[in-house]
Design an enzyme around this catalytic site. Structure first.
Site, PDB file in Angstrom:
ATOM      1  N   GLN A 166       0.839  -1.212   0.000  1.00  0.00           N
ATOM      2  CA  GLN A 166       0.000   0.000   0.000  1.00  0.00           C
ATOM      3  C   GLN A 166       0.873   1.261   0.000  1.00  0.00           C
ATOM      4  O   GLN A 166       2.072   1.185   0.270  1.00  0.00           O
ATOM      5  CB  GLN A 166      -0.915   0.010   1.231  1.00  0.00           C
ATOM      6  CG  GLN A 166      -0.230  -0.336   2.533  1.00  0.00           C
ATOM      7  CD  GLN A 166      -1.144  -1.072   3.507  1.00  0.00           C
ATOM      8  OE1 GLN A 166      -2.387  -1.057   3.451  1.00  0.00           O
ATOM      9  NE2 GLN A 166      -0.523  -1.762   4.465  1.00  0.00           N
ATOM     10  N   ASP A 181      -0.648  -0.700  13.426  1.00  0.00           N
ATOM     11  CA  ASP A 181      -0.275   0.569  14.077  1.00  0.00           C
ATOM     12  C   ASP A 181      -0.177   0.409  15.596  1.00  0.00           C
ATOM     13  O   ASP A 181       0.449   1.208  16.277  1.00  0.00           O
ATOM     14  CB  ASP A 181      -1.319   1.641  13.744  1.00  0.00           C
ATOM     15  CG  ASP A 181      -2.730   1.131  14.021  1.00  0.00           C
ATOM     16  OD1 ASP A 181      -3.355   0.597  13.092  1.00  0.00           O
ATOM     17  OD2 ASP A 181      -3.198   1.211  15.175  1.00  0.00           O
ATOM     18  N   ASP A 204      -8.929  -5.653  12.589  1.00  0.00           N
ATOM     19  CA  ASP A 204      -8.788  -4.209  12.418  1.00  0.00           C
ATOM     20  C   ASP A 204      -8.096  -3.976  11.084  1.00  0.00           C
ATOM     21  O   ASP A 204      -6.938  -3.542  11.009  1.00  0.00           O
ATOM     22  CB  ASP A 204      -7.946  -3.652  13.576  1.00  0.00           C
ATOM     23  CG  ASP A 204      -7.646  -2.190  13.414  1.00  0.00           C
ATOM     24  OD1 ASP A 204      -6.627  -1.726  13.993  1.00  0.00           O
ATOM     25  OD2 ASP A 204      -8.388  -1.511  12.679  1.00  0.00           O
ATOM     26  N   SER A 205      -8.799  -4.315   9.993  1.00  0.00           N
ATOM     27  CA  SER A 205      -8.132  -4.257   8.685  1.00  0.00           C
ATOM     28  C   SER A 205      -8.498  -2.958   7.954  1.00  0.00           C
ATOM     29  O   SER A 205      -9.284  -2.150   8.448  1.00  0.00           O
ATOM     30  CB  SER A 205      -8.573  -5.451   7.823  1.00  0.00           C
ATOM     31  OG  SER A 205      -9.892  -5.233   7.375  1.00  0.00           O
ATOM     32  N   THR A 206      -7.966  -2.806   6.785  1.00  0.00           N
ATOM     33  CA  THR A 206      -8.369  -1.724   5.905  1.00  0.00           C
ATOM     34  C   THR A 206      -9.750  -2.075   5.348  1.00  0.00           C
ATOM     35  O   THR A 206     -10.302  -3.133   5.657  1.00  0.00           O
ATOM     36  CB  THR A 206      -7.346  -1.610   4.748  1.00  0.00           C
ATOM     37  OG1 THR A 206      -6.936  -2.947   4.369  1.00  0.00           O
ATOM     38  CG2 THR A 206      -6.120  -0.827   5.170  1.00  0.00           C
ATOM     39  N   ASP A 260      -0.208 -12.438   6.131  1.00  0.00           N
ATOM     40  CA  ASP A 260      -1.632 -12.352   5.804  1.00  0.00           C
ATOM     41  C   ASP A 260      -2.460 -13.003   6.918  1.00  0.00           C
ATOM     42  O   ASP A 260      -2.164 -14.131   7.339  1.00  0.00           O
ATOM     43  CB  ASP A 260      -1.872 -13.056   4.460  1.00  0.00           C
ATOM     44  CG  ASP A 260      -3.353 -13.190   4.159  1.00  0.00           C
ATOM     45  OD1 ASP A 260      -4.046 -12.156   4.147  1.00  0.00           O
ATOM     46  OD2 ASP A 260      -3.821 -14.327   4.007  1.00  0.00           O
ATOM     47  N   ASP A 315      -0.316  -8.341  11.106  1.00  0.00           N
ATOM     48  CA  ASP A 315      -0.532  -7.375  10.026  1.00  0.00           C
ATOM     49  C   ASP A 315       0.340  -7.778   8.837  1.00  0.00           C
ATOM     50  O   ASP A 315       1.512  -8.094   8.996  1.00  0.00           O
ATOM     51  CB  ASP A 315      -0.167  -5.944  10.479  1.00  0.00           C
ATOM     52  CG  ASP A 315      -0.759  -4.895   9.540  1.00  0.00           C
ATOM     53  OD1 ASP A 315      -1.488  -4.004  10.008  1.00  0.00           O
ATOM     54  OD2 ASP A 315      -0.503  -5.006   8.315  1.00  0.00           O
TER      55      ASP A 315
HETATM   56  N1  SAM Z   1      -8.630   1.365  11.952  1.00  0.00           N
HETATM   57  C1  SAM Z   1      -8.403   1.363  10.520  1.00  0.00           C
HETATM   58  C2  SAM Z   1      -9.703   1.254   9.780  1.00  0.00           C
HETATM   59  O1  SAM Z   1     -10.682   0.816  10.346  1.00  0.00           O
HETATM   60  O2  SAM Z   1      -9.687   1.625   8.599  1.00  0.00           O
HETATM   61  C3  SAM Z   1      -7.494   0.226  10.164  1.00  0.00           C
HETATM   62  C4  SAM Z   1      -6.121   0.469  10.663  1.00  0.00           C
HETATM   63  S1  SAM Z   1      -4.891  -0.657  10.291  1.00  0.00           S
HETATM   64  C5  SAM Z   1      -3.708   0.445   9.714  1.00  0.00           C
HETATM   65  C6  SAM Z   1      -5.382  -1.561   8.853  1.00  0.00           C
HETATM   66  C7  SAM Z   1      -4.363  -2.651   8.603  1.00  0.00           C
HETATM   67  O3  SAM Z   1      -4.932  -3.802   7.983  1.00  0.00           O
HETATM   68  C8  SAM Z   1      -3.210  -2.220   7.682  1.00  0.00           C
HETATM   69  O4  SAM Z   1      -2.049  -2.070   8.460  1.00  0.00           O
HETATM   70  C9  SAM Z   1      -3.090  -3.364   6.667  1.00  0.00           C
HETATM   71  O5  SAM Z   1      -1.746  -3.692   6.378  1.00  0.00           O
HETATM   72  C10 SAM Z   1      -3.828  -4.477   7.391  1.00  0.00           C
HETATM   73  N2  SAM Z   1      -4.333  -5.552   6.539  1.00  0.00           N
HETATM   74  C11 SAM Z   1      -5.148  -5.438   5.457  1.00  0.00           C
HETATM   75  N3  SAM Z   1      -5.392  -6.660   4.926  1.00  0.00           N
HETATM   76  C12 SAM Z   1      -4.728  -7.571   5.698  1.00  0.00           C
HETATM   77  C13 SAM Z   1      -4.603  -8.995   5.683  1.00  0.00           C
HETATM   78  N4  SAM Z   1      -5.188  -9.733   4.719  1.00  0.00           N
HETATM   79  N5  SAM Z   1      -3.873  -9.590   6.657  1.00  0.00           N
HETATM   80  C14 SAM Z   1      -3.271  -8.847   7.627  1.00  0.00           C
HETATM   81  N6  SAM Z   1      -3.337  -7.493   7.698  1.00  0.00           N
HETATM   82  C15 SAM Z   1      -4.062  -6.869   6.741  1.00  0.00           C
END
Ligand code: SAM
Length: 281
Positions: A33, A88, A157-159, A139, A108
């Site tokens: 990203q 984070d 807590d993913s994207t 993943d 993450d």
């Molecule tokens: N609180 C924020 C929101 O609700 O939008 C999310 C914060 S956090 C930064 C989101 C995290 O999800 C990112 O660091 C991203 O790398 C992670 N992420 C997304 N898809 C993922 C996956 N398949 N496995 C592990 N982490 C993942």
């Protein structure tokens, strides 16, 4: 002050949020990203991933507290928690406030998120070096397939539900989570906004209900997430999350027992949400 305007590229929102930008502290890319850390006169520092606001100095605690404390306070003494995403450290910081916690996995896919949070958001990253935290930069779906043993809570807590985050919203992933949770465990995942993503929220609930014996939904007011009325989707093997089982841990800035009880969707609204074809209440 740079007269920059940041227009958020939220993939699902019918409106565009625009933020004044004072400084651009960092921009960069990882294999997963694009990153930006900017400052805004009202929200302070803001982290963006692929142009979408993840959290800000001013209001990150609403989300991180509500992601962690509803499930954990519904249990007498949670010991092992898995946080998927959340690199984070905000959710992990809240999880560690529960004295019974023995292990907190942080899974993450992108270690760059943790590095940037440590550098620019030390208050959010405060718990990352706690000896109870087990870092697993991979993943989340792969981690869950390989994980052996039980957890009391799994918090996603993913994207947003696009791209490589979609692997975290499948029936297979939810079924793996159900198997890892003991009889009194809880699964919680973000599921977007009831104002802007009504049908997406319903779809997540339906997928959860195809796997978990009990599902539920609670919300929180989040100023910087598209649609603001932000959802947390719940699946358990029977545990009712609606009632806190103990006093609120300290310190919290938003979560408390009253917020816990009032956050869940009333039955009549939940029934409307689940009506096929509805696009809103
Ligand atoms: N609180 C924020 C929101 O609700 O939008 C999310 C914060 S956090 C930064 C989101 C995290 O999800 C990112 O660091 C991203 O790398 C992670 N992420 C997304 N898809 C993922 C996956 N398949 N496995 C592990 N982490 C993942």
């Amino acid at each position: 002050m740079i007269d920059l305007k940041l227009t958020e590229q939220d993939p699902h929102a019918p409106i565009r949020y625009q933020y004044a930008v004072e400084d651009v502290l960092y921009t960069g890319k990882s294999p997963y990203q694009e990153f930006a850390v900017v400052t805004n006169p009202f929200f302070g520092r803001m982290l963006l991933l692929d142009g979408v606001v993840q959290f800000t100095d001013r209001d990150e605690f609403y989300y991180h507290e509500m992601m962690a404390h509803v499930a954990l306070h519904a249990m007498p003494s949670p010991r092992r928690v898995i946080v998927i995403g959340g690199g984070d450290g905000g959710v992990i910081r809240e999880v560690l406030k529960h004295p019974s916690i023995e292990q907190a996995y942080l899974v993450d896919i992108d270690p760059e998120v943790t590095r940037i949070s440590r550098e620019f958001f030390p208050a959010v990253a405060a718990g990352l070096d706690d000896p109870r935290v087990i870092h697993a930069p991979m993943d989340g779906a792969l981690f869950m397939r390989q994980f052996e043993g039980h957890a009391d809570a799994i918090l996603v807590d993913s994207t947003d539900i696009i791209g490589f985050a979609t692997s975290l919203f499948t029936a297979d992933f939810f079924d793996r989570a159900r198997a890892i949770l003991g009889p009194n465990g809880a699964f919680v995942t973000l599921s977007e906004s009831l104002h802007f993503h009504f049908e997406m929220v319903r779809d997540v609930q339906k997928t959860l209900a195809s796997v978990f014996p009990r599902v539920d939904l609670y919300t929180a007011p989040l100023a910087t997430y598209g649609g603001n009325w932000w959802c947390f989707a719940v699946g358990t093997n029977g545990l009712d999350l609606r009632v806190p089982a103990r006093e609120t841990v300290t310190p919290t800035r938003y979560y408390c027992g009253d917020i816990h009880r009032s956050a869940f969707l009333p039955e009549f609204l939940y029934r409307r949400l689940m009506e096929e074809g509805r696009k809103g209440f």
